[in-house]
Design an enzyme around this catalytic site. Structure first.
Site, PDB file in Angstrom:
ATOM      1  N   HIS A 136      23.287   2.470   2.496  1.00  0.00           N
ATOM      2  CA  HIS A 136      23.594   1.591   3.629  1.00  0.00           C
ATOM      3  C   HIS A 136      22.348   0.889   4.157  1.00  0.00           C
ATOM      4  O   HIS A 136      22.247   0.617   5.348  1.00  0.00           O
ATOM      5  CB  HIS A 136      24.264   2.395   4.746  1.00  0.00           C
ATOM      6  CG  HIS A 136      25.580   2.976   4.343  1.00  0.00           C
ATOM      7  ND1 HIS A 136      26.720   2.216   4.187  1.00  0.00           N
ATOM      8  CD2 HIS A 136      25.934   4.248   4.023  1.00  0.00           C
ATOM      9  CE1 HIS A 136      27.724   2.991   3.804  1.00  0.00           C
ATOM     10  NE2 HIS A 136      27.266   4.236   3.692  1.00  0.00           N
TER      11      HIS A 136
ATOM     12  N   ARG B 151      -7.019  21.915  17.835  1.00  0.00           N
ATOM     13  CA  ARG B 151      -6.472  21.279  19.032  1.00  0.00           C
ATOM     14  C   ARG B 151      -6.996  19.862  19.230  1.00  0.00           C
ATOM     15  O   ARG B 151      -6.613  19.181  20.184  1.00  0.00           O
ATOM     16  CB  ARG B 151      -6.810  22.121  20.275  1.00  0.00           C
ATOM     17  CG  ARG B 151      -6.236  23.514  20.217  1.00  0.00           C
ATOM     18  CD  ARG B 151      -6.644  24.308  21.438  1.00  0.00           C
ATOM     19  NE  ARG B 151      -6.040  23.790  22.641  1.00  0.00           N
ATOM     20  CZ  ARG B 151      -4.846  24.129  23.103  1.00  0.00           C
ATOM     21  NH1 ARG B 151      -4.136  25.009  22.446  1.00  0.00           N
ATOM     22  NH2 ARG B 151      -4.379  23.597  24.211  1.00  0.00           N
TER      23      ARG B 151
ATOM     24  N   CYS C  61      -6.944  18.963  23.257  1.00  0.00           N
ATOM     25  CA  CYS C  61      -8.297  19.466  23.444  1.00  0.00           C
ATOM     26  C   CYS C  61      -8.307  21.003  23.489  1.00  0.00           C
ATOM     27  O   CYS C  61      -7.302  21.619  23.808  1.00  0.00           O
ATOM     28  CB  CYS C  61      -8.948  18.979  24.739  1.00  0.00           C
ATOM     29  SG  CYS C  61      -8.963  17.200  24.932  1.00  0.00           S
TER      30      CYS C  61
ATOM     31  N   LYS D 184      -2.785  20.560  16.873  1.00  0.00           N
ATOM     32  CA  LYS D 184      -1.740  21.552  16.634  1.00  0.00           C
ATOM     33  C   LYS D 184      -0.838  21.740  17.842  1.00  0.00           C
ATOM     34  O   LYS D 184       0.361  21.885  17.716  1.00  0.00           O
ATOM     35  CB  LYS D 184      -2.361  22.888  16.247  1.00  0.00           C
ATOM     36  CG  LYS D 184      -1.337  23.958  15.976  1.00  0.00           C
ATOM     37  CD  LYS D 184      -1.580  24.623  14.664  1.00  0.00           C
ATOM     38  CE  LYS D 184      -0.429  25.491  14.233  1.00  0.00           C
ATOM     39  NZ  LYS D 184       0.501  24.802  13.351  1.00  0.00           N
TER      40      LYS D 184
ATOM     41  N   GLU E 197      11.991  17.816   7.141  1.00  0.00           N
ATOM     42  CA  GLU E 197      10.772  18.613   7.285  1.00  0.00           C
ATOM     43  C   GLU E 197       9.765  18.282   6.173  1.00  0.00           C
ATOM     44  O   GLU E 197       8.571  18.149   6.432  1.00  0.00           O
ATOM     45  CB  GLU E 197      11.139  20.109   7.283  1.00  0.00           C
ATOM     46  CG  GLU E 197       9.971  21.061   7.339  1.00  0.00           C
ATOM     47  CD  GLU E 197       8.991  20.814   8.491  1.00  0.00           C
ATOM     48  OE1 GLU E 197       9.320  20.085   9.435  1.00  0.00           O
ATOM     49  OE2 GLU E 197       7.861  21.332   8.405  1.00  0.00           O
TER      50      GLU E 197
ATOM     51  N   ASN F 127      -9.078  20.194  29.609  1.00  0.00           N
ATOM     52  CA  ASN F 127      -7.954  19.885  28.713  1.00  0.00           C
ATOM     53  C   ASN F 127      -6.793  19.478  29.598  1.00  0.00           C
ATOM     54  O   ASN F 127      -6.355  20.256  30.444  1.00  0.00           O
ATOM     55  CB  ASN F 127      -7.591  21.143  27.904  1.00  0.00           C
ATOM     56  CG  ASN F 127      -6.254  21.013  27.199  1.00  0.00           C
ATOM     57  OD1 ASN F 127      -5.846  19.922  26.817  1.00  0.00           O
ATOM     58  ND2 ASN F 127      -5.562  22.129  27.028  1.00  0.00           N
ATOM     59  N   GLY F 128      -6.309  18.249  29.440  1.00  0.00           N
ATOM     60  CA  GLY F 128      -5.192  17.775  30.258  1.00  0.00           C
ATOM     61  C   GLY F 128      -5.430  16.342  30.678  1.00  0.00           C
ATOM     62  O   GLY F 128      -6.174  15.612  30.022  1.00  0.00           O
TER      63      GLY F 128
ATOM     64  N   TRP G  98      -9.342  15.879  21.815  1.00  0.00           N
ATOM     65  CA  TRP G  98      -8.302  14.989  21.281  1.00  0.00           C
ATOM     66  C   TRP G  98      -8.184  13.903  22.336  1.00  0.00           C
ATOM     67  O   TRP G  98      -7.692  14.137  23.440  1.00  0.00           O
ATOM     68  CB  TRP G  98      -6.993  15.759  21.132  1.00  0.00           C
ATOM     69  CG  TRP G  98      -5.943  15.003  20.396  1.00  0.00           C
ATOM     70  CD1 TRP G  98      -5.799  14.900  19.036  1.00  0.00           C
ATOM     71  CD2 TRP G  98      -4.845  14.274  20.964  1.00  0.00           C
ATOM     72  NE1 TRP G  98      -4.697  14.141  18.742  1.00  0.00           N
ATOM     73  CE2 TRP G  98      -4.095  13.749  19.889  1.00  0.00           C
ATOM     74  CE3 TRP G  98      -4.426  14.007  22.262  1.00  0.00           C
ATOM     75  CZ2 TRP G  98      -2.941  12.969  20.082  1.00  0.00           C
ATOM     76  CZ3 TRP G  98      -3.294  13.236  22.458  1.00  0.00           C
ATOM     77  CH2 TRP G  98      -2.565  12.731  21.376  1.00  0.00           C
TER      78      TRP G  98
ATOM     79  N   LYS H 147       6.034  16.690   6.633  1.00  0.00           N
ATOM     80  CA  LYS H 147       4.835  17.325   6.070  1.00  0.00           C
ATOM     81  C   LYS H 147       4.068  16.324   5.224  1.00  0.00           C
ATOM     82  O   LYS H 147       2.863  16.201   5.320  1.00  0.00           O
ATOM     83  CB  LYS H 147       5.284  18.531   5.227  1.00  0.00           C
ATOM     84  CG  LYS H 147       4.528  19.774   5.341  1.00  0.00           C
ATOM     85  CD  LYS H 147       4.758  20.678   6.514  1.00  0.00           C
ATOM     86  CE  LYS H 147       4.783  20.090   7.873  1.00  0.00           C
ATOM     87  NZ  LYS H 147       5.194  21.026   8.907  1.00  0.00           N
TER      88      LYS H 147
ATOM     89  N   GLU I  34       2.383  13.581   7.502  1.00  0.00           N
ATOM     90  CA  GLU I  34       1.298  13.995   8.410  1.00  0.00           C
ATOM     91  C   GLU I  34       0.050  14.480   7.671  1.00  0.00           C
ATOM     92  O   GLU I  34      -1.048  14.366   8.176  1.00  0.00           O
ATOM     93  CB  GLU I  34       1.777  15.043   9.415  1.00  0.00           C
ATOM     94  CG  GLU I  34       2.040  16.405   8.847  1.00  0.00           C
ATOM     95  CD  GLU I  34       2.410  17.433   9.893  1.00  0.00           C
ATOM     96  OE1 GLU I  34       1.906  17.359  11.016  1.00  0.00           O
ATOM     97  OE2 GLU I  34       3.220  18.323   9.575  1.00  0.00           O
TER      98      GLU I  34
HETATM   99  C1  F6R Z   1       4.200  19.524  12.173  1.00  0.00           C
HETATM  100  C2  F6R Z   1       3.773  20.129  13.411  1.00  0.00           C
HETATM  101  C3  F6R Z   1       4.257  19.532  14.680  1.00  0.00           C
HETATM  102  C4  F6R Z   1       4.757  20.653  15.599  1.00  0.00           C
HETATM  103  C5  F6R Z   1       5.181  20.089  16.962  1.00  0.00           C
HETATM  104  C6  F6R Z   1       5.769  21.150  17.851  1.00  0.00           C
HETATM  105  O1  F6R Z   1       3.655  20.185  11.073  1.00  0.00           O
HETATM  106  O2  F6R Z   1       3.071  21.089  13.406  1.00  0.00           O
HETATM  107  O3  F6R Z   1       5.250  18.599  14.447  1.00  0.00           O
HETATM  108  O4  F6R Z   1       5.835  21.272  14.972  1.00  0.00           O
HETATM  109  O5  F6R Z   1       4.061  19.508  17.587  1.00  0.00           O
HETATM  110  O6  F6R Z   1       4.870  22.195  18.091  1.00  0.00           O
HETATM  111  P1  F6R Z   1       5.348  23.591  18.662  1.00  0.00           P
HETATM  112  O7  F6R Z   1       6.215  24.223  17.653  1.00  0.00           O
HETATM  113  O8  F6R Z   1       4.087  24.348  18.906  1.00  0.00           O
HETATM  114  O9  F6R Z   1       6.097  23.301  19.921  1.00  0.00           O
END
Ligand code: F6R
Length: 583
Positions: A490, A31, A2, A578, A467, A106-107, A80, A471, A474
């Site tokens: 395997h 967020r 949030c 995020k 990675e 938020n929390g 969120w 990407k 997600e």
């Molecule tokens: C993927 C992504 C998430 C963040 C993860 C950690 O694209 O953005 O997987 O990498 O939530 O976030 P931080 O780096 O802010 O701790």
């Protein structure tokens, strides 16, 4: 997760309250975007008004299009969902029985059920399933016997869990109350008044100076003053944000994600300038002696895995990277020196691991993008990325900036010249983007209807494959799974059949392994594509060490174009936020 925000505005700006809060919300939408809401004190009719709507901020903006209200104080929220499904009713702000309060949060309030039960017994009527609503009713209850700020203090003291809260009441329409326990909150001030927000990025256009509210602090803001208390009553130390409002805008790009992919070279360059401007990197390298572990989540976890590999190659020693969410199971390892990698500096799991490590007496090296974030402040040494704000939910440029710091840390440890080794990196990323963009788009057009795929790598490209797979899944919701190329036989290879896509993340380390995997999958009808020099998605030929900088950006582009072709918004993938400030 949030996002919350608030504004206390000087008289001549009060008609701007609603557009301003909407602007804050747009910047905070990364967020969470399950619902959005605004609550203001209408000073003409002397009452609190709340508008809230399921869905993105855009839906809220639509219902507010023709609303004109003069408001000295207002609060806003983008959600969120944790407690209660996404709906209009569960959207914030929440209010009390008399509509004299509006609160956003938020929390998580972990004791909300007990509190709610008691309040219901005393006659309070709840309308939502959220934990937040309890704050409004509790405040209402205390307000019966004490002035508003005391009632707020008492409310905060009754809450368990973690939170950033902002609240307004018609009983004191000059103030906005706030409190912070673990969830982020910053205060800003500018010519229009005082502001609060989960993230200073949202305040860049309004606040000339910002300050961080510390854990356990609470207080109020008015149009021209503030008060903060907690363990100590204190003066805040305001600073000018180093990011500009323009950095937080899309500019010529259609999406933040695309803009941020193309900002990769600049993010590396700026980070390098930062690294070379002081001796923090050398101090951090010195701290890495006896026992060192790293913790991180998501993309940051992948950056850290690459670091572990690189460090092992250069020093013969292995630094374990722990997935932050699992780190508490390994708490005996969280000692010595702990390197915590986090773009936001607010990820709950990473902070939890850091706090466990601190209890074990560990020293913390933070690798963090957001200045003033919790990790930035709680680290013994904070190695800051200078990637600028990253608005797209998917981490792109900050992954490369994190690698720049982690490479510098490794090179500093073994006495290599940082400038000489790191200076070519931005050019590698730039060249790779230029060479690959058209091909990444063309491949996305071919693959966009697939449901599953593998991404294979070996050596350093294993982590790049992880990675890229993250990407892809997600952003495009295509199920992409990473495997070491040699491991695929395997088990995973049973999915190989006509048309099953496999993407190979190249490295020159052990190309044979990649060729063999290609053969194994192709001979079973799979479609195999390479991100590699002179292959399907061409990139420059680089040494193994530089592979993450050459191979990841085309992978980011591929995921972006897959999302676009599937009609999805790459900046706001479903179910994600995020900054993951919940566990
Ligand atoms: C993927 C992504 C998430 C963040 C993860 C950690 O694209 O953005 O997987 O990498 O939530 O976030 P931080 O780096 O802010 O701790």
């Amino acid at each position: 997760m949030c996002g919350i925000a608030a504004a206390a505005l000087r008289s001549k700006f009060r008609m701007e309250m609603i557009p301003l809060l909407l602007e804050f919300l747009k910047a905070l939408e990364y967020r969470g975007y399950d619902s959005a809401g605004i609550g203001v004190y209408d000073e003409v009719n002397r009452r609190i008004i709340i508008w809230k709507k399921k869905g993105k901020v855009e839906s809220l903006a639509k219902i507010l299009r023709n609303v004109r209200v003069r408001a000295p104080i207002g609060i806003a929220h983008t959600r969120w969902a944790t407690h209660g499904i996404p709906s209009d009713i569960n959207a914030h702000p929440h209010t009390d029985c008399k509509n004299e309060v509006a609160v956003v949060h938020n929390g998580i309030i972990s004791n909300f059920r007990e509190l709610k039960e008691k309040l219901e017994e005393s006659g309070h009527k709840f309308v939502s399933d959220t934990d937040t609503e309890v704050i409004a009713h509790l405040f209402e209850e205390y307000l019966k016997s004490m002035p508003p700020f005391e009632a707020f203090e008492k409310t905060i003291r009754s809450l368990k869990g973690y939170y950033a809260i902002v609240m307004i009441t018609s009983k004191d329409p000059t103030k906005i109350f706030f409190a912070r326990k673990e969830s982020p909150l910053v205060i800003g001030r500018g010519s229009k008044g005082y502001f609060l927000s989960s993230d200073m990025v949202s305040l860049l256009g309004s606040a000339e100076e910002v300050a961080v509210i510390e854990d356990g602090e609470y207080g109020w803001i008015t149009e021209d003053d503030y008060f903060v208390t907690g363990k100590n009553r204190r003066e805040l130390s305001f600073f000018k944000p180093s990011w500009t409002p323009q950095q937080a805008m899309k500019g010529q790009y259609e999406h933040f994600m695309l803009k941020e992919i193309y900002e990769g070279p600049t993010a590396i360059k700026e980070t390098l300038v930062g690294i070379l401007s002081d001796d923090n990197i050398f101090k951090a390298a010195e701290m890495m002696d006896e026992h060192v572990v790293a913790v991180a989540a998501g993309t940051s976890y992948h950056a850290s895995l690459i670091f572990s590999y690189l460090y092992m190659k250069h020093t013969g020693k292995y630094i374990i990277t722990l997935d932050a969410s699992e780190a508490p199971h390994y708490k005996n390892l969280l000692r010595g020196t702990v390197i915590a990698v986090s773009q936001s500096g607010e990820t709950y799991d990473t902070l939890k691991a850091v706090r466990l490590a601190k209890k074990n007496g560990a020293k913390i090296i933070g690798v963090v993008n957001v200045l003033g974030s919790t990790l930035d402040r709680e680290s013994d040494i904070s190695l800051r990325l200078r990637a600028g704000p990253e608005i797209g939910v998917a981490a792109t440029k900050t992954f490369l900036a994190q690698l720049t710091i982690l490479y510098a840390l490794t090179y500093a440890k073994v006495g290599m010249d940082l400038e000489e080794t790191l200076r070519p990196l931005p050019e590698v990323v730039k060249e790779s983007l230029e060479m690959s963009a058209g091909y990444a788009k063309a491949l996305a057009n071919k693959l966009y209807q697939k449901r599953d795929m593998y991404v294979l790598g070996t050596g350093i490209s294993n982590f790049v494959a992880m990675e890229i797979a993250l990407k892809i899944k997600e952003i495009s919701y295509i199920h992409a799974e990473a495997y070491p190329a040699g491991e695929a036989k395997h088990g995973p290879i049973s999915l190989a059949e006509k048309g099953f896509p496999v993407l190979i993340a190249w490295t020159p380390e052990d190309e044979d392994k990649l060729e063999v995997a290609d053969e194994e999958f192709s001979s079973r009808g799979s479609e195999v594509y390479w991100i590699a020099p002179e292959k399907d998605i061409p990139i420059p030929k680089v040494s193994w060490e530089i592979v993450p900088f050459a191979v990841t950006p085309p992978g980011q582009l591929l995921s972006y174009y897959l999302a676009i072709k599937r009609g999805l918004d790459p900046d706001k993938p479903r179910n994600l936020a995020k900054s993951v400030t919940v566990h």
